[in-house]
Design an enzyme around this catalytic site. Structure first.
Site, PDB file in Angstrom:
ATOM      1  N   LYS A  77       0.813  -5.121  -8.897  1.00 38.29           N
ATOM      2  CA  LYS A  77       1.793  -4.556  -9.838  1.00 38.29           C
ATOM      3  C   LYS A  77       1.645  -5.384 -11.122  1.00 38.29           C
ATOM      4  O   LYS A  77       2.577  -6.044 -11.588  1.00 38.29           O
ATOM      5  CB  LYS A  77       3.208  -4.655  -9.236  1.00 38.29           C
ATOM      6  CG  LYS A  77       4.286  -3.958 -10.035  1.00 38.29           C
ATOM      7  CD  LYS A  77       4.204  -2.440 -10.010  1.00 38.29           C
ATOM      8  CE  LYS A  77       5.241  -1.829 -10.933  1.00 38.29           C
ATOM      9  NZ  LYS A  77       5.084  -0.367 -11.073  1.00 38.29           N
ATOM     10  N   ASP A 117       2.863  -4.747   3.894  1.00 36.05           N
ATOM     11  CA  ASP A 117       3.806  -4.346   4.937  1.00 36.05           C
ATOM     12  C   ASP A 117       4.202  -2.890   4.726  1.00 36.05           C
ATOM     13  O   ASP A 117       4.159  -2.068   5.642  1.00 36.05           O
ATOM     14  CB  ASP A 117       5.044  -5.249   4.889  1.00 36.05           C
ATOM     15  CG  ASP A 117       6.089  -4.828   5.903  1.00 36.05           C
ATOM     16  OD1 ASP A 117       5.709  -4.574   7.060  1.00 36.05           O
ATOM     17  OD2 ASP A 117       7.275  -4.732   5.538  1.00 36.05           O
ATOM     18  N   ASP A 138       2.559   1.365  -6.783  1.00 32.09           N
ATOM     19  CA  ASP A 138       3.282   2.641  -6.717  1.00 32.09           C
ATOM     20  C   ASP A 138       2.297   3.814  -6.696  1.00 32.09           C
ATOM     21  O   ASP A 138       2.451   4.772  -5.928  1.00 32.09           O
ATOM     22  CB  ASP A 138       4.303   2.770  -7.865  1.00 32.09           C
ATOM     23  CG  ASP A 138       3.737   2.397  -9.228  1.00 32.09           C
ATOM     24  OD1 ASP A 138       2.627   1.835  -9.292  1.00 32.09           O
ATOM     25  OD2 ASP A 138       4.404   2.681 -10.245  1.00 32.09           O
ATOM     26  N   TYR A 161       7.537 -13.258   1.556  1.00 37.67           N
ATOM     27  CA  TYR A 161       7.920 -13.569   2.930  1.00 37.67           C
ATOM     28  C   TYR A 161       8.167 -15.056   3.150  1.00 37.67           C
ATOM     29  O   TYR A 161       8.920 -15.435   4.033  1.00 37.67           O
ATOM     30  CB  TYR A 161       6.818 -13.115   3.905  1.00 37.67           C
ATOM     31  CG  TYR A 161       6.922 -11.676   4.311  1.00 37.67           C
ATOM     32  CD1 TYR A 161       6.832 -10.666   3.369  1.00 37.67           C
ATOM     33  CD2 TYR A 161       7.105 -11.330   5.642  1.00 37.67           C
ATOM     34  CE1 TYR A 161       6.910  -9.347   3.742  1.00 37.67           C
ATOM     35  CE2 TYR A 161       7.195 -10.004   6.021  1.00 37.67           C
ATOM     36  CZ  TYR A 161       7.100  -9.016   5.071  1.00 37.67           C
ATOM     37  OH  TYR A 161       7.181  -7.697   5.449  1.00 37.67           O
ATOM     38  N   ASP A 181       2.727   0.808   6.903  1.00 37.68           N
ATOM     39  CA  ASP A 181       3.542   1.798   7.618  1.00 37.68           C
ATOM     40  C   ASP A 181       3.243   3.199   7.093  1.00 37.68           C
ATOM     41  O   ASP A 181       3.141   4.154   7.858  1.00 37.68           O
ATOM     42  CB  ASP A 181       5.042   1.514   7.439  1.00 37.68           C
ATOM     43  CG  ASP A 181       5.613   0.637   8.548  1.00 37.68           C
ATOM     44  OD1 ASP A 181       4.857  -0.220   9.058  1.00 37.68           O
ATOM     45  OD2 ASP A 181       6.792   0.797   8.889  1.00 37.68           O
TER      46      ASP A 181
HETATM   47  C1  IPM Z   1       4.936  -5.961  10.442  1.00 39.23           C
HETATM   48  C2  IPM Z   1       6.413  -6.055  10.662  1.00 39.23           C
HETATM   49  C3  IPM Z   1       6.887  -7.471  10.325  1.00 39.23           C
HETATM   50  C4  IPM Z   1       6.499  -7.756   8.889  1.00 39.23           C
HETATM   51  C5  IPM Z   1       8.389  -7.707  10.545  1.00 39.23           C
HETATM   52  C6  IPM Z   1       8.809  -7.363  11.958  1.00 39.23           C
HETATM   53  C7  IPM Z   1       8.806  -9.104  10.188  1.00 39.23           C
HETATM   54  O1  IPM Z   1       7.078  -5.107   9.894  1.00 39.23           O
HETATM   55  O2  IPM Z   1       4.190  -6.699  11.127  1.00 39.23           O
HETATM   56  O3  IPM Z   1       4.514  -5.159   9.628  1.00 39.23           O
HETATM   57  O4  IPM Z   1       7.245  -7.382   7.987  1.00 39.23           O
HETATM   58  O5  IPM Z   1       5.456  -8.354   8.680  1.00 39.23           O
HETATM   59 MG    MG Z   2       5.803  -3.784   8.882  1.00 38.44          MG
END
Ligand code: IPM
Ligand code: MG
Length: 368
Positions: free
Chosen positions: A200, A257, A233, A143, A261
């Protein structure tokens, strides 16, 4: 009366709608516990680009630094989507404020509200007992590494092939891994005492260094905590195969990240996942989800992740543990009574009572 200064960053999309519900809950908590929350509001993301030409105006970072805690909603939207590296992007505001406040630890709790078990795409017996904390490194790695894009002529000739060329850099320093590892081990000590360290290491040099450092700190200072390495993975697979086996999961920025999710989906909706970003100064609290531009302005967004981020603020910044527990209980009660925003409603459950964003906030306040 104690006064805390809260910097509000509503951002874009559903941001203003959900943050209003967070404020509603904070005010109710303040009333109950005799605290005063004083708010300032600043621009971040797309709205800041429109107003000031940059996603993170200096005044915003100053306002955040001058506060006792920052409550952020969400940034971004199709209006500002671009692949042009010279154009400002809303996400730069988010990354900029994380870096600017030195928020290297991102805590993302994944929990199941029993009455929402149906909302998960996984079988009830698989998600039974899920309670994990993702500890994501937030200010390093891909990042924030060097990146560049070369257009046709500049890119041509590198390997005799024409066309564009681009690169991103994944780099970590020892101290960055050291400090996040400690956060994970400390978190594990307060929980079930188990850490999965994601990497990894079969491919990446940064991962091999990560693994060495994590193990050294573990062996020297946290031998009481159980530590297991897991390749990213495989982790992605095991998270949906046996999610209840995970307690604390520590990862570098990009893996965290993606995995967070995925983990959110275990609990049924990204609309339920809160996060705390901590460093050595002011901390920031935000839902893990995005700005949901498709439903912005309709009053139907789920404010619970925002309200849960308020709960994390009370816990981590103000040590108001009773108030944090109140919020947890209130949300559980509201869900048990069958109230749902659209994203967590189940079409096959006729007893679900679908409510909008503001009503959901009111219900949580009523149940505090
Ligand atoms: C998160 C989001 C952010 C990230 C984006 C919006 C830049 O996906 O907070 O997980 O990737 O950190
Ligand atoms: Mg995210």
């Amino acid at each position: 009366m104690t006064t805390y200064k809260i910097c509000l960053l509503p951002g874009d999309g559903i941001g203003p709608e959900i943050i209003a519900e967070g404020v509603k809950v904070l005010d109710a908590v303040g009333k109950k516990y005799g605290m005063d929350f004083e708010y300032s509001e600043a621009l971040l993301g797309g709205c800041a680009i429109d107003e000031c030409g940059t996603a993170l105006p200096d005044e915003t970072l100053e306002a955040a630094k001058a506060s006792d805690a920052v409550l952020l909603a969400a940034v971004g939207g199709p209006k500002w989507d671009t692949t042009d590296p010279d154009k400002p992007r809303p996400e730069q505001g988010l990354l900029g404020i994380r870096k600017g406040l030195g928020l290297y630890t991102n805590l993302r709790p994944v929990q199941i509200f029993t009455s929402l078990a149906d909302a998960s795409t996984l079988k009830p017996e698989v998600i039974d007992g899920v309670d994990m904390m993702i500890v994501r490194e937030l200010t390093g790695g891909l990042y924030f590494g060097e990146r560049e894009r070369f257009y046709d002529e500049e890119g041509a000739g590198v390997d005799g092939k024409s066309g564009q060329r681009a690169y991103d850099t994944l780099e970590y320093r020892e101290y960055e891994i050291d400090r996040i590892a400690r956060q994970a081990f400390e978190a594990a000590r307060k929980r079930r005492g188990k850490v999965h360290s994601v990497d990894k290491a079969n491919v990446l040099e940064t991962s091999r260094m990560w693994r060495e450092i994590v193990h050294r700190i573990h062996d020297e200072e946290y031998a009481d905590v159980e530590l297991e390495d897991i390749l990213v993975d495989n982790c992605a697979m095991q998270l949906i195969n046996r999610p209840a086996d995970f307690d604390v999961v520590i990862t570098e920025n990009m893996f965290g990240d993606i995995l967070s999710d995925e983990a959110a989906q275990i609990s049924g909706s990204l609309g339920m996942l809160a996060s705390a970003s901590l460093g050595d100064g002011v901390a920031l609290y935000e839902p893990s989800h995005g700005s949901a531009p498709d439903i912005a302005g309709k009053g139907i967004a789920n404010p619970l992740a925002q309200i849960l981020s308020v709960q994390m603020m009370l816990q981590h910044s103000f040590n108001m543990l009773d108030a944090a527990n109140d919020i947890q209980r209130a949300i559980t009660a509201v869900l048990d009574k069958g109230y749902r925003t659209g994203d967590i409603a189940d079409a096959s459950t006729p007893s679900d009572k679908i409510v909008g964003c503001s009503k959901m906030g009111d219900l949580v306040v009523e149940n505090l």
